[in-house]
Scaffold this motif. Structure first.
Motif, PDB file in Angstrom:
ATOM      1  N   THR A   1       0.826  -1.207   0.000  1.00 24.31           N
ATOM      2  CA  THR A   1       0.000   0.000   0.000  1.00 24.31           C
ATOM      3  C   THR A   1       0.860   1.257   0.000  1.00 24.31           C
ATOM      4  O   THR A   1       2.025   1.229   0.385  1.00 24.31           O
ATOM      5  N   GLY A   2       0.257   2.344  -0.418  1.00 22.85           N
ATOM      6  CA  GLY A   2       0.961   3.624  -0.469  1.00 22.85           C
ATOM      7  C   GLY A   2       0.394   4.481  -1.577  1.00 22.85           C
ATOM      8  O   GLY A   2      -0.348   4.004  -2.439  1.00 22.85           O
TER       9      GLY A   2
ATOM     10  N   THR B   1       2.399  -4.513   3.483  1.00 23.13           N
ATOM     11  CA  THR B   1       3.530  -3.578   3.498  1.00 23.13           C
ATOM     12  C   THR B   1       3.059  -2.201   3.051  1.00 23.13           C
ATOM     13  O   THR B   1       2.541  -2.051   1.948  1.00 23.13           O
ATOM     14  N   ALA B   2       3.235  -1.211   3.922  1.00 22.78           N
ATOM     15  CA  ALA B   2       3.001   0.187   3.537  1.00 22.78           C
ATOM     16  C   ALA B   2       4.362   0.824   3.276  1.00 22.78           C
ATOM     17  O   ALA B   2       5.341   0.512   3.962  1.00 22.78           O
ATOM     18  N   GLN B   3       4.445   1.697   2.282  1.00 22.20           N
ATOM     19  CA  GLN B   3       5.741   2.295   1.972  1.00 22.20           C
ATOM     20  C   GLN B   3       5.618   3.708   1.422  1.00 22.20           C
ATOM     21  O   GLN B   3       4.577   4.106   0.915  1.00 22.20           O
ATOM     22  N   ARG B   4       6.710   4.439   1.538  1.00 17.00           N
ATOM     23  CA  ARG B   4       6.856   5.784   0.974  1.00 17.00           C
ATOM     24  C   ARG B   4       8.267   5.913   0.409  1.00 17.00           C
ATOM     25  O   ARG B   4       9.164   5.162   0.786  1.00 17.00           O
ATOM     26  N   LEU B   5       8.456   6.872  -0.484  1.00 13.36           N
ATOM     27  CA  LEU B   5       9.787   7.166  -1.004  1.00 13.36           C
ATOM     28  C   LEU B   5      10.253   8.507  -0.435  1.00 13.36           C
ATOM     29  O   LEU B   5       9.550   9.508  -0.542  1.00 13.36           O
ATOM     30  N   CYS B   6      11.431   8.509   0.175  1.00 16.91           N
ATOM     31  CA  CYS B   6      12.010   9.720   0.748  1.00 16.91           C
ATOM     32  C   CYS B   6      13.216  10.167  -0.083  1.00 16.91           C
ATOM     33  O   CYS B   6      13.973   9.335  -0.583  1.00 16.91           O
ATOM     34  N   LYS B   7      13.396  11.468  -0.194  1.00 14.02           N
ATOM     35  CA  LYS B   7      14.551  12.000  -0.914  1.00 14.02           C
ATOM     36  C   LYS B   7      15.818  11.789  -0.091  1.00 14.02           C
ATOM     37  O   LYS B   7      15.869  12.167   1.080  1.00 14.02           O
ATOM     38  N   LYS B   8      16.828  11.209  -0.717  1.00 12.56           N
ATOM     39  CA  LYS B   8      18.107  10.990  -0.045  1.00 12.56           C
ATOM     40  C   LYS B   8      18.926  12.279  -0.044  1.00 12.56           C
ATOM     41  O   LYS B   8      18.927  13.028  -1.021  1.00 12.56           O
ATOM     42  N   LEU B   9      19.608  12.510   1.040  1.00 17.26           N
ATOM     43  CA  LEU B   9      20.499  13.661   1.120  1.00 17.26           C
ATOM     44  C   LEU B   9      21.710  13.455   0.216  1.00 17.26           C
ATOM     45  O   LEU B   9      22.210  12.339   0.080  1.00 17.26           O
ATOM     46  N   CYS B  10      22.148  14.522  -0.413  1.00 15.42           N
ATOM     47  CA  CYS B  10      23.349  14.464  -1.251  1.00 15.42           C
ATOM     48  C   CYS B  10      24.560  14.221  -0.357  1.00 15.42           C
ATOM     49  O   CYS B  10      24.799  14.974   0.591  1.00 15.42           O
ATOM     50  N   GLU B  11      25.315  13.178  -0.651  1.00 13.97           N
ATOM     51  CA  GLU B  11      26.475  12.824   0.166  1.00 13.97           C
ATOM     52  C   GLU B  11      27.578  13.872   0.094  1.00 13.97           C
ATOM     53  O   GLU B  11      28.441  13.941   0.966  1.00 13.97           O
ATOM     54  N   HIS B  12      27.582  14.684  -0.948  1.00 18.43           N
ATOM     55  CA  HIS B  12      28.650  15.659  -1.129  1.00 18.43           C
ATOM     56  C   HIS B  12      28.446  16.938  -0.331  1.00 18.43           C
ATOM     57  O   HIS B  12      29.412  17.657  -0.061  1.00 18.43           O
ATOM     58  N   CYS B  13      27.199  17.246   0.013  1.00 19.21           N
ATOM     59  CA  CYS B  13      26.981  18.566   0.631  1.00 19.21           C
ATOM     60  C   CYS B  13      26.099  18.544   1.878  1.00 19.21           C
ATOM     61  O   CYS B  13      25.847  19.602   2.463  1.00 19.21           O
TER      62      CYS B  13
END
Length: 557
Positions: free
Chosen positions: A312-313, A437-449
């Protein structure tokens, strides 16, 4: 192909025999860099070899930190030039460009690169694995992508379409190709082509966010929309009704499918294209964002001989990827798997996929009814939308089949309530469900900054964490740099909430318990909620607190 000077030096050192080199040459002749596979040889020492090359060819060695080299510098040479001359730009300073290669014969082409860049160039050596890591970061430029686009075949063009085609100039065709190439380059999931009263704009959805990319002249709106409609084999004379179509384009050697939708607005037709790139489809369940306990619980739930697993989501939360990954995990030679989808987004080898055709009355219910006469082991129904499909899916799960499907609910526990509201009897829901299963997509932080948040305790407590001495992990927030297009984010990661239908949960379902009661019991039995999963990603430095709060309901942790 192995260069002559390179292979001669390798064989003379005794790190590889002529027979081994020949085998690599034959086996990997279709690849641009057969040398990458020298690392698999038992006696090959890439660092020792690098020093021998430098000494033999009077070249300099510099230790390179791949992460510190910017994308801007890497893009100074087009990828086709990098592939041809085996040199990658790694530094630009004082009017000079420093190039690196693993192959000493690359110095013979240094003058060609100087002519292309219009600046003095210097060559340094690095080992094969470092150069391979750099090459993976070299992107095909938008210009190269535009040049690589292969036109779709437009057959059976009607007379009115011919008239429109005659009015579509080469400039419009080039502009449309540039839009498609730019979307592919930015890894966009959707392209929005939108006409307004005094403006015409193009937007891309990248990592879940809509970004305005360009505003072509309003006078070109009709020609651009018509070009897209012809490519998708839509009726260009019909401008009053919504239409759906598909098209296939080859960009940068990759075949991309596009799901195309048109809808009439006040000032013209809006076109939305969904990019379906099978090469970017990640079907490895270990890379979907599950924590180790969640993955073990999920795999256990879907490997039962019969039952039902629901994902679900909201739209765009990665449900299809999770379902496809599950099916591929179970896809064996002795398993019959059938899917009913609207539409089939990706082709899965060894799985019988069926497209729903509502225009001829072939819906999910009819597909499911037909599957049951096809001796299935596993069935996937794209979505449970009504009571008929819900009841049939439940019955299939109770008669020796395992069923996968999706629902649109806010969390795992409310999925039970949704099925009951569709009219499915409580005893059927309790008996058929295996795992949700419930899920969402989260924005990953840029590893460089990404930058550390100072004194984040108050924020952590506001998210439901209890203030204690153990609450001492680093929290990061988005900043923005050239690596992430100054957005502070690069890529996305899923968070999950997995509800296992235990005997106690079944008892609550049979009693008609509320969503909150089911959720509280599941948490007591060890379920990690979406908020808990999000906070784990925060503690790992993958996402920001803002993303965690935005993508998960408030739970006391």
């Amino acid at each position: 192909m192995l260069s002559e000077s390179f292979s001669t030096l390798v064989s003379s050192t005794g790190m590889a025999t002529q027979k081994e080199l020949k085998k690599i040459e034959v086996t990997y002749k279709s690849l641009p860099f057969a040398e990458f596979f020298l690392q698999e040889l038992e006696n090959f020492d890439e660092n020792r070899f690098m020093h021998l090359m430098a000494e033999t060819n009077s070249l300099t060695i510099f230790k390179l930190n791949v992460e510190e080299i910017s994308d801007e510098v890497l893009s100074l040479l087009q990828k086709k030039v990098v592939t041809k001359y085996r040199m990658i730009p790694v530094k630009e300073a004082d009017g000079k460009v420093v190039l690196t290669s693993f192959d000493p014969s690359a110095k013979d082409h240094l003058s060609d690169c100087m002519e292309i860049l219009g600046k003095p160039c210097e060559l340094i050596l690095t080992n094969i694995s470092t150069w391979e890591s750099l090459f993976k970061r070299v992107k095909i430029s938008v210009k190269e992508l535009v040049e690589s686009i292969e036109e779709v075949e437009i057959d059976e063009i009607q007379e009115d379409e011919k008239k429109v085609l005659d009015n579509i100039t080469s400039d419009v065709v080039s502009l449309v190709n540039h839009i498609l190439a730019d979307a592919y380059y930015r890894k966009a999931s959707d392209i929005h082509v939108e006409p307004y009263e005094k403006k015409f704009r193009i937007r891309f959805r990248v990592d879940g966010s809509l970004l305005e990319i360009s505003s072509p002249p309003k006078a070109l709106s009709l020609a651009i929309v018509s070009r897209f409609k012809i490519m998708a084999k839509l009726d260009i004379s019909e401008k009053r009704m919504p239409q759906d179509g598909r098209m296939k384009i080859k960009i940068g050697g990759h075949t991309i499918d596009y799901r195309v939708s048109s809808i009439p607005t006040l000032f013209g037709e809006k076109i939305v294209l969904r990019l379906l790139d099978s090469t970017s489809l990640e079907l490895d369940m270990t890379k979907l964002g599950f924590t180790k306990p969640q993955l073990e619980k999920f795999k256990e739930g879907i490997k039962k001989p019969y039952g039902m697993a629901l994902v679900t989501g909201p739209t765009g939360s990665g449900k299809t990827t999770t379902l496809y990954s599950s099916l591929m995990e179970l896809n064996t030679a002795n398993t019959n798997i059938s899917t009913a989808e609207d539409p089939c987004e990706f082709n899965l080898e060894g799985i019988n996929q069926v497209n729903i055709r509502k225009d001829i009355g072939f819906d999910f219910a009819k597909a499911l009814r037909s599957f049951l006469r096809q001796d299935p082991d596993i069935i996937m129904v794209g979505e449970i939308r009504d009571s008929e499909v819900g009841e049939m899916a439940v019955e299939a799960a109770l008669t020796g089949h395992f069923v996968f499907s999706t629902l649109h609910t806010n969390d795992a526990a409310s999925t039970v309530t949704r099925l009951l509201n569709l009219g499915v009897e409580p005893f059927l829901v309790a008996s058929s469900l295996s795992i949700i299963t419930a899920q969402r997509l989260c924005k990953k932080l840029c590893e460089h900054c990404k930058e550390e948040v100072k004194n984040p305790i108050d924020e952590l407590v506001s998210c439901g964490l209890k203030n204690s001495p153990s609450l001492k992990f680093k929290v990061y927030q988005a900043k923005g740099c050239e690596h992430c297009g100054h957005s502070g984010h690069k890529g996305r990661v899923a968070i999950h909430e997995i509800l296992e239908i235990s005997p106690k949960v079944k008892s609550l379902i049979l009693k008609g318990a509320s969503t909150d009661e089911i959720k509280q019991l599941a948490i007591y039995e060890g379920m990690r909620t979406l908020r808990m999963s999000a906070m784990i990603k925060v503690a790992e430095g993958m996402i920001s607190m803002k993303e965690a709060v935005l993508n998960s309901a408030a739970d006391i942790i």
